[in-house]
Each structure stands twice: as C-alpha cells, then as structure tokens.
Design a protein around this motif. Structure first.
Motif, short mmCIF file in Angstrom:
data_model
loop_
_atom_site.label_atom_id
_atom_site.label_comp_id
_atom_site.label_asym_id
_atom_site.label_seq_id
_atom_site.Cartn_x
_atom_site.Cartn_y
_atom_site.Cartn_z
N UNK A 4 -2.49 -9.08 -3.11
CA UNK A 4 -1.41 -9.30 -3.95
C UNK A 4 -0.51 -8.37 -3.10
N UNK A 5 0.94 -8.91 -3.21
CA UNK A 5 2.21 -8.32 -2.60
C UNK A 5 2.19 -6.70 -2.37
N UNK A 6 1.69 -6.25 -3.58
CA UNK A 6 1.80 -4.70 -3.68
C UNK A 6 0.54 -4.36 -2.65
N UNK A 7 -0.62 -4.87 -2.56
CA UNK A 7 -1.51 -4.29 -1.69
C UNK A 7 -0.99 -4.49 -0.22
N UNK A 8 -0.34 -5.59 0.17
CA UNK A 8 0.21 -5.70 1.63
C UNK A 8 1.16 -4.76 1.80
#
Length: 80
Positions: A4-8
């Motif tokens: 997910x974008x937030x993980x990156x």
C-alpha cells in the motif's frame, strides 16, 4: 501481496523523517508506484546516492521476483 502507498511512505519516512514524500499509484493496480522524495539530506549528493538511500529504506521490499514492491519510479532531490 502488493504494498500500500502508506506502507511505502512509512518505510521511507523511517529513514528520512523530515522528507516530503509523495506516493502515486501509476497503474491503479497497487503494483506500479511512483515516489517523489525531497529531503535536505540529499543536498550535495548525486542522484545515484539519493536513490540508493531511498532503496535502502525499502529494506529489500523490491528484491527479486518475490519482492512485495514490484515497480517504483523514483524521483529524488534536495529542497529548492
């Protein structure tokens, strides 16, 4: 499983806590991402050095065919 974008962003932020980070899903599939990372620590570094710092922050998530992060278009720079 795709990242997910937030993980990156969280991985990059852990290494570069003051960076301005913009993550974009390029294909809408959760597999092809773009990241723009602007950080003062990049001042005086060439693009290869800057990008190595970001890839190191991803802690192997792009490694090999089984990496969680399939593709990342990366733009890095120091603030203007």
């Amino acid at each position: 499983m795709p990242m997910e974008a937030q993980d990156i962003e969280d991985l990059i932020r852990a290494a570069l806590p003051r960076a301005k980070i913009t993550i974009t899903d390029l294909a809408g599939d959760g597999n092809h991402w773009a990241a723009e990372v602007i950080d003062e620590s990049f001042r005086g570094q060439n693009r290869v050095q800057q990008q190595r710092a970001v890839y190191a922050a991803l802690k192997g998530k792009m490694d090999g065919a089984h990496g969680e992060l399939h593709a990342l278009a990366l733009t890095t720079k120091a603030p203007e």
